[in-house]
Design an enzyme around this catalytic site. Sequence first.
Site, PDB file in Angstrom:
ATOM      1  N   CYS A  17       1.083  -1.735   0.092  1.00  0.00           N
ATOM      2  CA  CYS A  17      -0.416   0.007  -0.396  1.00  0.00           C
ATOM      3  C   CYS A  17       1.201   0.965   0.713  1.00  0.00           C
ATOM      4  O   CYS A  17       2.025   1.207   0.343  1.00  0.00           O
ATOM      5  CB  CYS A  17      -0.705  -0.183   1.259  1.00  0.00           C
ATOM      6  N   ARG A  42       3.487  -0.040  -7.439  1.00  0.00           N
ATOM      7  CA  ARG A  42       3.567  -1.161  -7.037  1.00  0.00           C
ATOM      8  C   ARG A  42       2.747  -2.219  -7.140  1.00  0.00           C
ATOM      9  O   ARG A  42       2.284  -2.898  -6.269  1.00  0.00           O
ATOM     10  CB  ARG A  42       3.841  -0.644  -5.802  1.00  0.00           C
ATOM     11  N   TRP A  89      -4.417  -2.509  -1.631  1.00  0.00           N
ATOM     12  CA  TRP A  89      -3.650  -3.509  -2.139  1.00  0.00           C
ATOM     13  C   TRP A  89      -3.674  -4.969  -0.911  1.00  0.00           C
ATOM     14  O   TRP A  89      -3.587  -4.719   0.285  1.00  0.00           O
ATOM     15  CB  TRP A  89      -2.159  -3.510  -2.030  1.00  0.00           C
ATOM     16  N   ASN A 119      -1.187   1.256   6.350  1.00  0.00           N
ATOM     17  CA  ASN A 119      -0.320   0.138   5.618  1.00  0.00           C
ATOM     18  C   ASN A 119      -0.005  -0.950   6.341  1.00  0.00           C
ATOM     19  O   ASN A 119       0.527  -0.967   7.499  1.00  0.00           O
ATOM     20  CB  ASN A 119       1.251  -0.058   5.115  1.00  0.00           C
ATOM     21  N   GLY A 120      -0.117  -1.916   6.402  1.00  0.00           N
ATOM     22  CA  GLY A 120      -0.170  -3.097   6.976  1.00  0.00           C
ATOM     23  C   GLY A 120      -0.334  -4.204   7.347  1.00  0.00           C
ATOM     24  O   GLY A 120      -2.379  -4.047   7.491  1.00  0.00           O
ATOM     25  N   GLU A 498      12.271 -19.861 -12.593  1.00  0.00           N
ATOM     26  CA  GLU A 498      12.221 -18.791 -12.614  1.00  0.00           C
ATOM     27  C   GLU A 498      11.520 -18.198 -14.165  1.00  0.00           C
ATOM     28  O   GLU A 498      10.987 -17.041 -14.225  1.00  0.00           O
ATOM     29  CB  GLU A 498      13.722 -17.890 -12.932  1.00  0.00           C
ATOM     30  N   LYS A 502       8.169 -15.825 -14.526  1.00  0.00           N
ATOM     31  CA  LYS A 502       7.992 -14.352 -15.694  1.00  0.00           C
ATOM     32  C   LYS A 502       6.507 -15.204 -16.479  1.00  0.00           C
ATOM     33  O   LYS A 502       6.260 -14.620 -16.604  1.00  0.00           O
ATOM     34  CB  LYS A 502       9.230 -14.796 -16.129  1.00  0.00           C
ATOM     35  N   GLU A 505       3.451 -14.959 -14.032  1.00  0.00           N
ATOM     36  CA  GLU A 505       3.046 -14.615 -13.312  1.00  0.00           C
ATOM     37  C   GLU A 505       2.814 -12.999 -14.653  1.00  0.00           C
ATOM     38  O   GLU A 505       1.792 -11.725 -14.559  1.00  0.00           O
ATOM     39  CB  GLU A 505       4.528 -12.976 -12.715  1.00  0.00           C
ATOM     40  N   HIS A 521       8.375 -38.893 -13.348  1.00  0.00           N
ATOM     41  CA  HIS A 521       7.869 -39.305 -12.631  1.00  0.00           C
ATOM     42  C   HIS A 521       6.671 -38.438 -12.020  1.00  0.00           C
ATOM     43  O   HIS A 521       5.819 -38.218 -11.267  1.00  0.00           O
ATOM     44  CB  HIS A 521       8.789 -38.948 -11.155  1.00  0.00           C
ATOM     45  N   LYS A 620       4.168  -5.394  -5.816  1.00  0.00           N
ATOM     46  CA  LYS A 620       5.869  -5.627  -5.887  1.00  0.00           C
ATOM     47  C   LYS A 620       6.828  -5.634  -4.575  1.00  0.00           C
ATOM     48  O   LYS A 620       7.694  -6.855  -5.032  1.00  0.00           O
ATOM     49  CB  LYS A 620       6.171  -4.082  -6.107  1.00  0.00           C
TER      50      LYS A 620
HETATM   51  C1  G6P Z   1       6.941 -10.390  -5.041  1.00  0.00           C
HETATM   52  C2  G6P Z   1       7.254  -9.794  -6.290  1.00  0.00           C
HETATM   53  C3  G6P Z   1       8.425 -10.693  -7.042  1.00  0.00           C
HETATM   54  C4  G6P Z   1       9.622 -10.915  -5.398  1.00  0.00           C
HETATM   55  C5  G6P Z   1       8.697 -11.469  -4.294  1.00  0.00           C
HETATM   56  C6  G6P Z   1      10.155 -11.272  -3.210  1.00  0.00           C
HETATM   57  O1  G6P Z   1       6.365 -11.383  -4.886  1.00  0.00           O
HETATM   58  O2  G6P Z   1       5.747  -9.920  -6.924  1.00  0.00           O
HETATM   59  O3  G6P Z   1       9.071 -10.142  -8.143  1.00  0.00           O
HETATM   60  O4  G6P Z   1      10.486 -11.903  -6.369  1.00  0.00           O
HETATM   61  O5  G6P Z   1       7.895 -10.694  -3.822  1.00  0.00           O
HETATM   62  O6  G6P Z   1      10.470  -9.922  -2.759  1.00  0.00           O
HETATM   63  P1  G6P Z   1      11.254  -9.086  -2.877  1.00  0.00           P
HETATM   64  O7  G6P Z   1      12.140  -7.736  -2.925  1.00  0.00           O
HETATM   65  O8  G6P Z   1      11.912  -9.959  -1.468  1.00  0.00           O
HETATM   66  O9  G6P Z   1      12.542  -9.959  -3.554  1.00  0.00           O
END
Ligand code: G6P
Length: 625
Positions: A17, A42, A89, A119-120, A498, A502, A505, A521, A620
Site C-alpha cells: 500500500c 507497485r 492493496w 499500511n500493513g 524462474e 515470469k 506472472e 515421475h 512489487k
Molecule cells: C513479490 C514480487 C516478486 C519478488 C518477491 C520477493 O512477490 O512480485 O517479484 O520476487 O516479492 O521480493 P523481494 O523484494 O524480497 O525480492
Amino acid sequence: MITYFDKLDLELEVFMCGIVCAVSNRDISSILLEGLSRLEYRGYDSCGIALFDNKELNRIRSMKRVLDLKKQLIEYQFTGCIGLAHTRWATHGIPSYNNAHPHFSSNESGKPHIALVHNGIIENYEDFRDSLENIGYRFESQTDTEVLVHLLNHLYTGDIFDTVQNVMKLLKGSYAIAVFCSDEPDRIVGARQGAPLVVGVGEGENYLSSDSLAISDKVKEIIYLEDGEIVDLRRHCINVINKDGFLIEKLRHSAVNFVLTSELGKYRHYMQKEIFEQPMAVADTLHGLDSLSMEIFGRGSSKLFKTIDSVLIVACGTSYYAGMTAKYWIESLAKIRVDVEIASEYIYRDSVPNVNSLVLAISQSGETADTLSALKHAKSLGMKNTMSICNVSTSSIVRESLLNYITRAGIEIGVASTKAFITQLTALFLLSISLANSRGLLTNDQEIIFLKDLRHLPSSIGAVLSLEPFIMEWAEYFSSKENVLFLGRGRHYPIALEGALKMKEISYIHAEAYPAGELKHGPLALVTEHMPVVVVAPNDALLEKIKSNMQEVRARGGNLYVFADKYSKILNDSGIKVIHMPECYGILSPILYAIPLQLLSYHTALILGTDIDKPRNLAKSVTVE
Ligand code: G6P
C-alpha cells in the site's frame, strides 16, 4: 542525470500500500495525488484521499486509478492544506469502495472527527471490533483499519499525538499509520511499527510517506522513522519520539529527486526497459571490484566466512530462485552445505538451528515481510551470523543483517523482477567464490579467471539481448497456449523455475518447471502436441542427460523450444526449435540463460495485451504475511 549509484542512495523503500500525507498552507490535493501516482507501479486495487479545508474533512475514494481521484477532485472541487492519501492493496477485506482508505470515525454530531490511512496489518483488530460495535460504532468496511480509526476516536484524549501513543501500546502487528484529527487541524501524526514510513522536510510544509520516492521532489530532507517511533508533523516543526516515549533527534538525509515519468524512453514497458538495463545493472553491481581480498560483504566478513560451516538462505519468489541457484555454486565451489528455505515456510516449521551457519536473506526490496521475519526468526534461534543481498541499502532486511551486499540494479518498477534477479545472481556468484577463497579452495589463477568472467558478463548479456527478434517469433506461438512446461537440470533447474514464474506472472499462462530428470515421475503425463516444452540446455556435464529427457518429450509428440549453446549440437528439427546462445558461459551460464526466458514471457504477454508492469493481483513487494 542520475547514476545508478545515486539511485542507490535514494534509499527507496518498496511496499504494497502507499501513504502520502502533507501539512501545508497551500492546497496540497494535486501534490498528494502526484505522490500517489509515483507509487502506482507497485500495484493497488483502490485509492483515496482525505482533505481538510479549514471547515470540514472531505474524502474521495475510487476503485479505479489515481487519475479517477483527480477527476473527482475537480468535479467536487475539494481542496485542503492538510491531507492524507492512500493506495490500497487488499489484505483484510476484499478490494471494494468501502474498504478503500482513508477511513473516518465521526463524532456524535456525525461529522468526521478522525481520518486514518494505514499500511500493513493490525493482527488483533478483532479484539476491539465487537466492543466498539457494542458502544455504538458502526462499521462500513471489513478492514482492520476501520477498527483502528474508531479505537483512536474512542480513546481520544484531546491530543491526537498522545492518543496514538496510547493506542499503539494496544496493537499487535506490522503497520505504518498516518492520523488526522479535525479538532487539531494543524498536525498529522504518523507511527511506524514494521512497515516503512518517512518524513519529508519541506519549506513551510512537511510530508509523511511510506516511500521517499513519492515526495522526493517536494522536500529538501528525508527522515527515516524506525519501528516504535511516532512523529508529530506540523508545518514548522517535526517532533519524533522513540518507542520508550522519549523525544529524539533524528538524522536528516538530503532528498534526491528521482523522476520516474518519461523514463520509459524507447521502451513500451518498464519490464522491457529493465531487461535491457541488465548489462548496466550488473556492471554497477560489480563496480570497483578488483580482488576477493577486499571485504566486499562488510567488515569482518573474511573472518566470519572462515568460521561458518553451512549457509541457510531465506527468500521469497524470484529471490528464492536466486538462492536455489546459489546452492549449486556454493556447494560446488566452496564445499559448504547450503539449505534454501522459502521464508514463509521456514518461519513456521520446527527447524534445527545451526549457530555456525551463515543466514543469508535475499531480497530485492529488503522489505518483504516473510523474508524479514525469517531473518529475525533465525536470529531468535541463536543464529547470529546474518547477511543480506539486497537492492535497497536502507531497507529493514539490510538493517537487520550483520553483513550486506547491495546490488546496484537501480529502482525496479516492473512487478515481475528481472534486473534485480540478475544482479542477485551476480552477487551470489561473487559470494560463492569469496567463500571458496576464504577456505583456500580457490587458486590465484581461478580467482583471476572468475573475476574476468564476471567483468565480461555485461557484454555477454548485451549479446544475449540481441536474440530478442528470434524470441519474438516464438512468443507468437506461446501466446496461443494455455500451458507451458519448463525444463532444466542442475544449476539451470532454478532458471527453469524462474522462467515459469515470469510466464505465469505476466502472461497469466499456466507454466510449471521441473528438473528434467523428474519428467517420467509425473509431468510426462501432461505432454501432448499442445503443450510447448521450453528447455534450458547449455553444454555442461548434464547435456547428454537433458538430451535424453528431450527425447522423452518428443516421443510423446511434445514440441520442444530449446535454448542451447553452439557446442550442444542441438539443432532445429521436426518438433524441435532451437535458439543458440552467442557464447558458452561455463559456471556463470544460469545468469545468461535467465535472460531469453524473461524476453519470452515479456513478448508473449505483450501479444496477449496484459498489464505487464502491474500484473493482476500482484504487488512489487509484499510487506504483509
Ligand atoms: C513479490 C514480487 C516478486 C519478488 C518477491 C520477493 O512477490 O512480485 O517479484 O520476487 O516479492 O521480493 P523481494 O523484494 O524480497 O525480492
